[in-house]
Scaffold this motif. Structure first.
Motif, short mmCIF file in Angstrom:
data_model
loop_
_atom_site.label_atom_id
_atom_site.label_comp_id
_atom_site.label_asym_id
_atom_site.label_seq_id
_atom_site.Cartn_x
_atom_site.Cartn_y
_atom_site.Cartn_z
N ASN A 42 -3.57 0.35 5.34
CA ASN A 42 -5.52 -0.54 5.60
C ASN A 42 -6.14 1.28 4.81
N THR A 43 -5.32 2.20 4.43
CA THR A 43 -5.51 3.53 4.16
C THR A 43 -5.44 3.64 2.29
N PRO A 64 -9.52 -0.61 9.56
CA PRO A 64 -10.07 -2.31 8.15
C PRO A 64 -11.27 -1.28 7.77
N GLN A 65 -11.65 -2.30 6.80
CA GLN A 65 -12.64 -2.29 5.72
C GLN A 65 -13.74 -2.14 6.70
N SER A 96 -11.79 3.69 11.14
CA SER A 96 -11.90 2.52 9.54
C SER A 96 -12.97 2.69 8.92
N GLU A 110 1.19 -1.12 0.00
CA GLU A 110 -0.15 0.02 -0.09
C GLU A 110 1.43 1.13 -0.18
N GLU A 129 -3.53 -5.18 10.17
CA GLU A 129 -3.39 -5.45 9.10
C GLU A 129 -4.71 -6.16 8.39
N PRO A 161 -8.76 -6.93 6.76
CA PRO A 161 -9.84 -6.16 6.54
C PRO A 161 -10.73 -5.95 7.05
#
Ligand SMILES: Cc1cc2nc3c(=O)[nH]c(=O)nc-3n(C[C@H](O)[C@H](O)[C@H](O)COP(=O)(O)OP(=O)(O)OC[C@H]3O[C@@H](n4cnc5c(N)ncnc54)[C@H](O)[C@@H]3O)c2cc1C
Length: 315
Positions: free
Chosen positions: A153-154, A252-253, A273, A21, A193, A195
């Protein structure tokens, strides 16, 4: 063309997702991206990084055992030899450590845990959380080299593909060597890490009840279990799962807060998030203020139903 140097962490022959990422974020600036990898297996990972946005990859040799200060010295040497205008790594434990060392050595300001990175003219502009995540600030770096870590996660990993020229350089060596790593026996996903994160709090009343949280996480197949500090302090869950100001920052998603009140220190670690679901029997719990979806109810009734529904939806 200006260059961005990116430190890539890897494990078992593959780059960490957070590093991919970071490469993606660097690639998105349109500048030339040089990745560097170090440690045992680095040469196996290097050829794969062109597909992730690197134009060049430097393999640091002679550094099979990780040395925090040695890696920082290697990064500084690569910044100087490539004339890089930015040094980026993922906001992981190693990344944070490296950021401080490299920024210190170069006398530059460190920008940790950035959630946005862009170029304005020739200047780098980053956005990062402040005041325990209650606000974010946008800052322009006037340092000769932008030194920053990016929140996992961004940012999106680059998918354009491509190949990178791979070269090698000998490590400068360091005073400290990591001689062994005692990995956890299970191969659980790290909350930073994953999702999807399913976190439990004191509302679960006692440690064995976390089985309900684990079951929901398992039903998703790609979720990690997180925890509030209250339950970590009580010894119900390990500190590695703690989310919050004095734990880990996750983005996370999908984030579930089960039996968690939503104290400011917890929100500091999860409020970015993408989708937040709160399950709490108190409709006035502060967690509902940041939740996208809320279930006012007893976790002991809601979790089994939710777990079954997820299992059914995925079968
Ligand atoms: C310097 C400092 C740093 C800190 N760092 C962190 C940190 O990193 N992370 C962190 O989490 N905290 C941190 N804290 C602690 C924080 O202030 C809170 O005390 C903690 O987050 C509370 O945890 P909790 O929400 O699990 O428990 P509680 O605040 O006790 O909340 C429990 C919740 O469960 C609900 N509930 C009860 N029974 C049920 C049920 N059957 N079903 C559904 N819901 C139910 C209740 O309504 C309540 O909202 C820190 C504090 C300080 C001072």
């Amino acid at each position: 063309m200006s260059t961005i140097l990116v430190f890539v962490e890897h494990k078992a022959g593959a780059a960490r997702r957070a590093s991919l990422e970071t490469l993606g974020a660097a690639h998105a600036t349109g500048l030339k991206v040089v990745a560097f990898v170090t440690g045992a297996g680095a040469a196996d990972v290097a050829p794969k990084l062109g597909a992730a946005g690197a134009a060049e990859v430097v393999v640091v040799t002679g550094a099979d055992s990780y040395s925090p200060d040695g890696c920082a010295a290697d990064a500084v040497a690569l910044i100087q030899s490539s004339g890089a205008k930015a040094f980026l790594c993922a906001n992981t434990s190693a990344g944070k450590d490296l950021l401080a060392r490299v920024a210190g050595a170069l006398d530059c300001v460190p920008f940790a845990d950035c959630v946005e990175l862009k170029l304005q003219g020739a200047a780098f502009v980053v956005r990062r959380p402040v005041l325990a995540g209650k606000a974010t600030i946008t800052v322009q770096s006037n340092s000769p080299v932008l030194c920053a870590t990016l929140r996992p996660n961004t940012f999106a990993a680059a998918t354009a593909g491509g190949s990178a020229a791979v070269s090698s350089v000998a490590t400068k060596g360091g005073k400290v060597l990591v001689t062994s790593v005692a990995a956890k026996a299970d191969a659980k996903l790290d909350v930073k890490e994953a999702p999807i994160v399913v976190s439990g709090g004191r509302g679960l009343r006692e440690a064995p009840h976390f089985k309900l949280v684990e079951d929901l996480a398992a039903a998703f197949g790609n979720a990690a279990v997180g925890a509030s500090r209250a339950v970590v302090d009580a010894g119900w869950r390990p500190h590695s799962e703690q989310v919050g100001q004095t734990g880990k920052t996750v983005s996370p998603q999908l984030y579930f807060a089960v039996g968690i009140s939503g104290a400011i220190q917890h929100l500091a670690g999860m409020r970015t998030s993408k989708v937040i679901v709160a399950i709490n029997k108190d409709a006035a719990a502060p967690i509902f203020k940041v939740a996208d979806f809320g279930i006012v109810g007893d976790a002991f009734e809601v979790l089994p139903v939710l777990t079954e529904a997820i299992k059914k939806a995925r079968s």
